[in-house]
Design a protein around this motif. Structure first.
Motif, short mmCIF file in Angstrom:
data_model
loop_
_atom_site.label_atom_id
_atom_site.label_comp_id
_atom_site.label_asym_id
_atom_site.label_seq_id
_atom_site.Cartn_x
_atom_site.Cartn_y
_atom_site.Cartn_z
N TYR A 108 0.84 -1.19 0.00
CA TYR A 108 0.00 0.00 0.00
C TYR A 108 0.89 1.25 0.00
O TYR A 108 2.06 1.21 0.36
CB TYR A 108 -0.92 0.02 1.22
N LEU A 109 0.27 2.34 -0.42
CA LEU A 109 0.91 3.65 -0.38
C LEU A 109 -0.01 4.61 0.35
O LEU A 109 -1.23 4.57 0.18
CB LEU A 109 1.16 4.18 -1.80
N LEU A 110 0.58 5.47 1.18
CA LEU A 110 -0.19 6.48 1.87
C LEU A 110 -0.22 7.78 1.06
O LEU A 110 0.77 8.15 0.43
CB LEU A 110 0.41 6.77 3.25
N LYS A 111 -1.38 8.44 1.09
CA LYS A 111 -1.48 9.76 0.47
C LYS A 111 -1.04 10.82 1.47
O LYS A 111 -1.39 10.73 2.65
CB LYS A 111 -2.93 10.05 0.06
N PRO A 112 -0.32 11.85 1.01
CA PRO A 112 0.30 11.98 -0.32
C PRO A 112 1.47 11.03 -0.43
O PRO A 112 2.16 10.74 0.55
CB PRO A 112 0.74 13.45 -0.36
N VAL A 113 1.69 10.52 -1.64
CA VAL A 113 2.74 9.53 -1.86
C VAL A 113 4.12 10.18 -1.74
O VAL A 113 4.41 11.17 -2.41
CB VAL A 113 2.57 8.88 -3.25
N MET A 114 4.94 9.59 -0.89
CA MET A 114 6.30 10.09 -0.68
C MET A 114 7.28 9.34 -1.59
O MET A 114 7.17 8.12 -1.74
CB MET A 114 6.72 9.91 0.77
N PRO A 115 8.24 10.03 -2.21
CA PRO A 115 9.18 9.38 -3.14
C PRO A 115 9.93 8.20 -2.52
O PRO A 115 10.13 7.18 -3.18
CB PRO A 115 10.14 10.52 -3.52
N GLU A 116 10.35 8.32 -1.25
CA GLU A 116 11.11 7.23 -0.63
C GLU A 116 10.25 5.98 -0.49
O GLU A 116 10.72 4.87 -0.75
CB GLU A 116 11.62 7.68 0.76
N ARG A 117 9.01 6.17 -0.07
CA ARG A 117 8.11 5.02 0.09
C ARG A 117 7.77 4.42 -1.27
O ARG A 117 7.71 3.19 -1.42
CB ARG A 117 6.82 5.47 0.80
N LEU A 118 7.56 5.25 -2.26
CA LEU A 118 7.25 4.76 -3.60
C LEU A 118 8.43 3.97 -4.17
O LEU A 118 8.24 2.95 -4.84
CB LEU A 118 6.90 5.92 -4.53
N ALA A 119 9.64 4.41 -3.89
CA ALA A 119 10.83 3.71 -4.39
C ALA A 119 10.87 2.28 -3.84
O ALA A 119 11.21 1.33 -4.57
CB ALA A 119 12.09 4.47 -4.00
N ARG A 120 10.50 2.09 -2.56
CA ARG A 120 10.49 0.74 -1.98
C ARG A 120 9.40 -0.12 -2.63
O ARG A 120 9.61 -1.31 -2.89
CB ARG A 120 10.27 0.82 -0.47
N THR A 121 8.26 0.50 -2.88
CA THR A 121 7.18 -0.23 -3.53
C THR A 121 7.57 -0.64 -4.95
O THR A 121 7.31 -1.76 -5.38
CB THR A 121 5.90 0.64 -3.56
N VAL A 122 8.20 0.27 -5.67
CA VAL A 122 8.64 -0.03 -7.04
C VAL A 122 9.62 -1.20 -7.04
O VAL A 122 9.53 -2.11 -7.88
CB VAL A 122 9.27 1.22 -7.69
N LEU A 123 10.54 -1.21 -6.10
CA LEU A 123 11.50 -2.31 -6.02
C LEU A 123 10.79 -3.63 -5.79
O LEU A 123 11.11 -4.65 -6.44
CB LEU A 123 12.51 -2.04 -4.90
#
Length: 269
Positions: A108-123
């Motif tokens: 899951y991602l929390l709004k607003p989406v933070m770049p660091e958290r998104l990077a982990r999700t992408v990986l």
């Protein structure tokens, strides 16, 4: 193969922001469509068959979880079928939702989406896609179904209580009391729930999601997002050429469709 994605988010600014952050975090990812409601997400995903889904939890009509369940039911199966999309739910902070996601290992991602958290999700998504193979294409769908069943299950009441024994239904100016032992089907119908016995049909205003925790799940089986049936009344279960299950009940003429999400009740088939 170029990985593809679909974004379902009803707030255009947040959808644009997520797409922009994805372009930075995963330049190779191609976002094929951005939609604003759950029904459109299901329709576009069936047509486009993306590798990745980003689903907002709260959308008009179907929620993100409900859209994922509908998509799982509509997703093609059999030889040559594509793997079910790797799914990420996007949500505002909600402690209950986050605990549920973490318990089921749902990303899951929390709004607003933070770049660091998104990077982990992408990986994580890249690792998941790299491990998929045509020979095991059905595994992502089975895994998603298991997760969705747990996430969509009614919350247990804070205090344990006896299963519901009697249904109160209004018929004109009369209040009818119907023993639950006589009920064969509970079926969601707009703002009401249809209560079907062997001889009659009644309407109650209690939403099905509120009714489910009051029912004994060893007696009543949920077979669809909007349908619950008495297990002992099931007469026959048939599978059509598309692999879809339908059942008939003793005492009722209707044929009931079984969602893929709840087909685990009939594993022997």
């Amino acid at each position: 193969m170029i990985p593809t994605a679909l974004i379902a988010e009803d707030e255009p600014l947040l959808a644009a922001a997520l797409q922009a952050e994805l372009a930075l975090a995963w330049p190779a990812l191609q976002v094929g469509a951005v939609v604003g409601d759950g029904a459109s997400a299901v329709r576009e995903a069936v047509q486009r068959r993306p590798d990745v889904l980003f689903l907002d939890i709260r959308m008009p009509g179907l929620s993100g979880l409900e859209a994922a369940a509908e998509l799982a039911d509509a997703w093609p199966q059999g030889p040559g079928a594509p793997p079910f999309p790797a799914t990420v739910f996007v949500t505002a902070y909600d402690q209950y939702a986050l605990q549920a996601f973490e318990a089921q290992a749902v990303d899951y991602l929390l709004k607003p989406v933070m770049p660091e958290r998104l990077a982990r999700t992408v990986l994580r998504l890249q690792q998941v896609l790299a491990q998929r193979s045509p020979a095991r294409a059905s595994e992502p769908l089975e895994h998603a179904l298991t997760q969705l069943r747990a996430l969509l299950a009614p919350a247990a009441p804070a205090q344990p209580r006896e299963p519901l024994r009697v249904i109160q239904a209004s018929v004109g100016n009369t209040l009818r009391l119907v023993p639950v032992d006589e009920v064969l089907v509970f079926e969601a119908a707009d703002k009401y729930v249809r209560v079907l016995t062997a001889s009659e049909e009644l309407l109650i205003r209690t939403p099905l999601k509120d009714l489910l925790p009051q029912l004994d799940d060893t007696v009543f089986w949920q077979i669809h997002r909007g349908s619950v049936v008495r297990a002992s009344a099931i007469h026959t279960v048939t599978r059509n050429e598309a692999g879809q299950l339908h059942l008939s009940l003793r005492g009722r003429p209707e044929v009931q469709a079984v969602s893929r999400l709840y087909a685990h009740h009939f594993k022997a088939m």
